[in-house]
Design a protein around this motif. Structure first.
Motif, mmCIF file in Angstrom:
data_model
loop_
_atom_site.group_PDB
_atom_site.id
_atom_site.type_symbol
_atom_site.label_atom_id
_atom_site.label_comp_id
_atom_site.label_asym_id
_atom_site.label_seq_id
_atom_site.Cartn_x
_atom_site.Cartn_y
_atom_site.Cartn_z
ATOM 1 N N GLN A 101 -9.796 -1.833 -0.438
ATOM 2 C CA GLN A 101 -8.383 -0.927 -0.579
ATOM 3 C C GLN A 101 -8.403 0.230 0.011
ATOM 4 O O GLN A 101 -7.353 0.880 0.343
ATOM 5 N N ARG A 125 3.009 9.844 -9.516
ATOM 6 C CA ARG A 125 2.243 10.208 -10.795
ATOM 7 C C ARG A 125 1.537 11.561 -10.586
ATOM 8 O O ARG A 125 1.441 12.185 -11.828
ATOM 9 N N ILE A 156 2.218 1.766 -3.299
ATOM 10 C CA ILE A 156 1.137 2.330 -4.265
ATOM 11 C C ILE A 156 0.920 3.620 -3.925
ATOM 12 O O ILE A 156 0.549 4.662 -4.990
ATOM 13 N N LEU A 157 0.905 4.029 -2.854
ATOM 14 C CA LEU A 157 0.706 5.553 -2.595
ATOM 15 C C LEU A 157 1.820 6.405 -2.830
ATOM 16 O O LEU A 157 1.542 7.505 -3.519
ATOM 17 N N ARG A 158 3.102 5.840 -2.824
ATOM 18 C CA ARG A 158 4.070 6.515 -3.254
ATOM 19 C C ARG A 158 4.241 6.587 -4.793
ATOM 20 O O ARG A 158 4.304 7.798 -5.339
ATOM 21 N N GLU A 159 3.713 5.475 -5.390
ATOM 22 C CA GLU A 159 3.739 5.634 -6.892
ATOM 23 C C GLU A 159 2.508 6.474 -7.703
ATOM 24 O O GLU A 159 2.816 7.535 -8.527
ATOM 25 N N ARG A 160 1.383 6.558 -6.654
ATOM 26 C CA ARG A 160 0.259 7.260 -7.005
ATOM 27 C C ARG A 160 0.821 8.788 -6.860
ATOM 28 O O ARG A 160 0.375 9.755 -7.854
ATOM 29 N N VAL A 170 -3.183 3.354 6.144
ATOM 30 C CA VAL A 170 -1.659 3.428 5.837
ATOM 31 C C VAL A 170 -1.259 5.036 5.716
ATOM 32 O O VAL A 170 -0.554 5.312 6.229
ATOM 33 N N GLU A 171 -2.290 5.650 4.932
ATOM 34 C CA GLU A 171 -1.872 7.035 4.586
ATOM 35 C C GLU A 171 -1.990 7.969 6.036
ATOM 36 O O GLU A 171 -1.142 8.754 6.068
ATOM 37 N N PHE A 209 -4.783 -5.370 -5.107
ATOM 38 C CA PHE A 209 -4.424 -4.049 -5.032
ATOM 39 C C PHE A 209 -4.208 -3.423 -6.536
ATOM 40 O O PHE A 209 -3.301 -4.062 -7.283
ATOM 41 N N THR A 210 -4.601 -2.206 -6.555
ATOM 42 C CA THR A 210 -4.234 -1.586 -7.993
ATOM 43 C C THR A 210 -3.679 -0.179 -7.684
ATOM 44 O O THR A 210 -3.762 0.659 -6.592
ATOM 45 N N THR A 211 -2.800 0.311 -8.511
ATOM 46 C CA THR A 211 -2.058 1.836 -8.355
ATOM 47 C C THR A 211 -3.073 2.675 -9.126
ATOM 48 O O THR A 211 -2.832 3.777 -8.993
ATOM 49 N N TYR A 222 -7.636 0.289 3.869
ATOM 50 C CA TYR A 222 -6.447 -0.060 3.870
ATOM 51 C C TYR A 222 -5.452 1.190 3.588
ATOM 52 O O TYR A 222 -4.619 1.613 4.224
ATOM 53 N N GLU A 223 -5.964 1.965 2.486
ATOM 54 C CA GLU A 223 -5.146 3.085 1.992
ATOM 55 C C GLU A 223 -5.193 4.307 3.123
ATOM 56 O O GLU A 223 -4.459 4.902 3.178
ATOM 57 N N ILE A 270 0.758 -1.331 -0.009
ATOM 58 C CA ILE A 270 -0.010 0.059 0.131
ATOM 59 C C ILE A 270 0.853 1.377 -0.122
ATOM 60 O O ILE A 270 0.592 2.054 -0.616
ATOM 61 N N GLY A 271 1.929 1.147 0.819
ATOM 62 C CA GLY A 271 2.864 2.212 0.939
ATOM 63 C C GLY A 271 3.588 2.624 -0.538
ATOM 64 O O GLY A 271 3.612 3.714 -0.920
ATOM 65 N N LEU A 300 7.133 2.883 8.688
ATOM 66 C CA LEU A 300 5.781 2.692 8.409
ATOM 67 C C LEU A 300 5.097 1.530 8.738
ATOM 68 O O LEU A 300 4.176 1.518 9.414
ATOM 69 N N SER A 307 1.104 7.103 7.905
ATOM 70 C CA SER A 307 2.233 7.585 7.300
ATOM 71 C C SER A 307 2.367 9.192 7.468
ATOM 72 O O SER A 307 3.472 9.586 7.636
#
Lengths: 173, 267
Positions: free
Chosen positions: B75, A42, A35-39, B82-83, B66-68, B78-79, A32-33, B101, B86
């Motif tokens: 998801q 982006r 993914i968040l960093r990539e997003r 985590v966010e 999970f997708t970007t 979870y995001e 997830i981290g 993290l 973070s």
């Protein structure tokens, strides 16, 4: 029972926590981290691209504005030049027309004078002939043609040179 | 909560109407082997593994999807977690947030779910965090992690120097300060959760005596316990991050001081 007893459970709990930590790192916070960093990256790149596009659009707009202003200035210069040229041409045309008119007037005046002189000459010749003819009829004989002509001409010249009063009281040459 | 101890207390309350209630069972375990230091609270361990299962199974199911791109379903949750963790970690430890993290997320999620487990109206369910062994395990883990980071960042001599700040006689106070951290972390969480569960047991027992007048406190207390469970998980995570941040921040400051001193000497 001691409510705060510490025993072997502690080791099991440490082990359990390490296991769940490994799992969370492997399957949850890690992916997830990432993914968040990539997003985030982006989005940052998209924002940067949008900002660049906006700057380019602004620059293009500025260039267009400058080009339009330059075109307007050039058009104004051309327009001014055309106006000046038209004015000059108009002035030239007017001068030429004035000259032509003056020339025509002068020419007409000369023609009139010439016509008048010619009419005077014709009138004089007619008067002489008329006078000679009248004199011949009065005196009954013919005079010397050259002498008559000379005499009459001089007489007419004198008459013409003498100012006279017309019937309307106007002085004629 | 209708855990076994609570039911025992409630039953005792109904059978002995005028007699005083039995002592509130603090630290009792319905499945325990051994004695003293060698005792093992299997109920705590089983419930801890139940928490682990609650964390692991949904993640295993969902993690494949999970997708970007645009997140869907779980998801999002979870995001969000985590966010949130973070962002808190970044405030506490700065650029090192990425490396800690997972630890912060694990502490927060594990403690939160453990706190909430005792609030479920299911027999034999109680919070693993109401067992000091659980909270102390996490406290010791954080303590070891902080010490390891401090020694790694400052070096052995640097850490010893740090412990003598601002003056050498303070070394004893600093050592006590360091050692008290896992203890305070553990007992704060343990005390809050145990107190909450004791309150629930008391309210349950009182329901049998004056149910009409005491119906209201129970839902209020349950709501408050949800709040306390969240706050305690957050506090444990934030304090752990703060300790990690202090260990690394002091190292950076001492590095800066050392660099500045070297520059001055060089000048």
């Amino acid at each position: 029972m001691n409510p705060v007893s510490i025993n072997l459970t502690l080791l099991f709990q440490i082990l359990s926590f390490l296991i769940v930590l490994w799992f969370v790192n492997r399957y949850l916070s890690g992916p997830i981290g990432k993914i968040l960093r990539e997003r985030q990256e982006r989005i940052r790149a998209a924002l940067a691209a949008a900002e660049q596009a906006r700057a380019e659009a602004a620059a293009s707009q500025q260039a267009q504005i400058e080009e339009i202003a330059q075109a307007r200035a050039e058009a104004q210069v051309i327009l001014n030049a055309a106006r000046e040229m038209a004015e000059r041409l108009r002035e030239e045309q007017l001068d030429q027309t004035r000259l032509e008119a003056a020339r025509l007037i002068e020419q007409a005046r000369k023609a009139i004078v010439s016509e008048r002189e010619q009419a005077k000459q014709q009138l004089r010749a007619y008067v002489i002939d008329l006078t000679i003819d009248a004199t011949r009829r009065i005196i009954g004989r013919s005079l010397d043609t050259a002498a008559q002509h000379e005499l009459i001409t001089s007489t007419i010249e004198e008459v013409l040179a003498t100012p006279r009063v017309s019937h309307g009281g106007r002085m004629d040459a | 909560m209708p855990s076994m101890t609570a039911m025992i207390v409630a039953q005792a309350a109904t059978t002995t109407s005028t007699a005083s209630l039995p002592a509130i069972p603090i630290g009792e375990h319905w499945l325990q082997t051994g004695h003293g230091l060698l005792a093992i609270n299997w109920d705590t361990i089983i419930l801890t593994w139940l928490i682990i299962a609650i964390i692991v199974i949904p993640v295993l199911v969902v993690s494949r999807t999970f997708t970007t791109g645009v997140p869907r379903g779980v998801q999002n949750l979870y995001e969000f977690v985590v966010e949130f963790v973070s962002s808190q970690a970044e405030q506490s430890v700065g650029e090192r947030a990425t490396s800690v993290l997972s630890i912060a997320v694990t502490l927060f999620v594990f403690i939160l779910l453990s706190n909430y487990l005792g609030l479920l109206p299911i027999p034999y369910f109680r919070s693993p965090t109401s067992d000091l062994n659980t909270t102390l395990a996490m406290g010791i883990f954080v303590f070891i992690l902080v010490q390891w980071l401090a020694f790694r960042e400052r070096g052995f001599v640097g850490q010893l120097k740090h412990l003598t700040q601002p003056y050498p006689p303070f070394i004893l106070i600093n050592i006590i300060d360091e050692l008290s951290r896992p203890v305070t972390l553990s007992f704060r969480l343990f005390g809050n959760i145990v107190a909450g569960e004791i309150m629930i047991v008391i309210l349950q027992a009182l329901l049998y005596h004056a149910p009409i007048f005491l119906l209201l406190p129970m839902p209020i207390w349950l709501g408050f316990s949800f709040f306390v469970g969240l706050i305690q998980a957050f506090i444990f995570m934030m304090l752990s991050l703060a300790y990690i941040g202090l260990a690394t921040e002091h190292a950076e400051m001492s590095h800066n001081h050392a660099d500045r001193g070297a520059e001055e000497e060089h000048a």
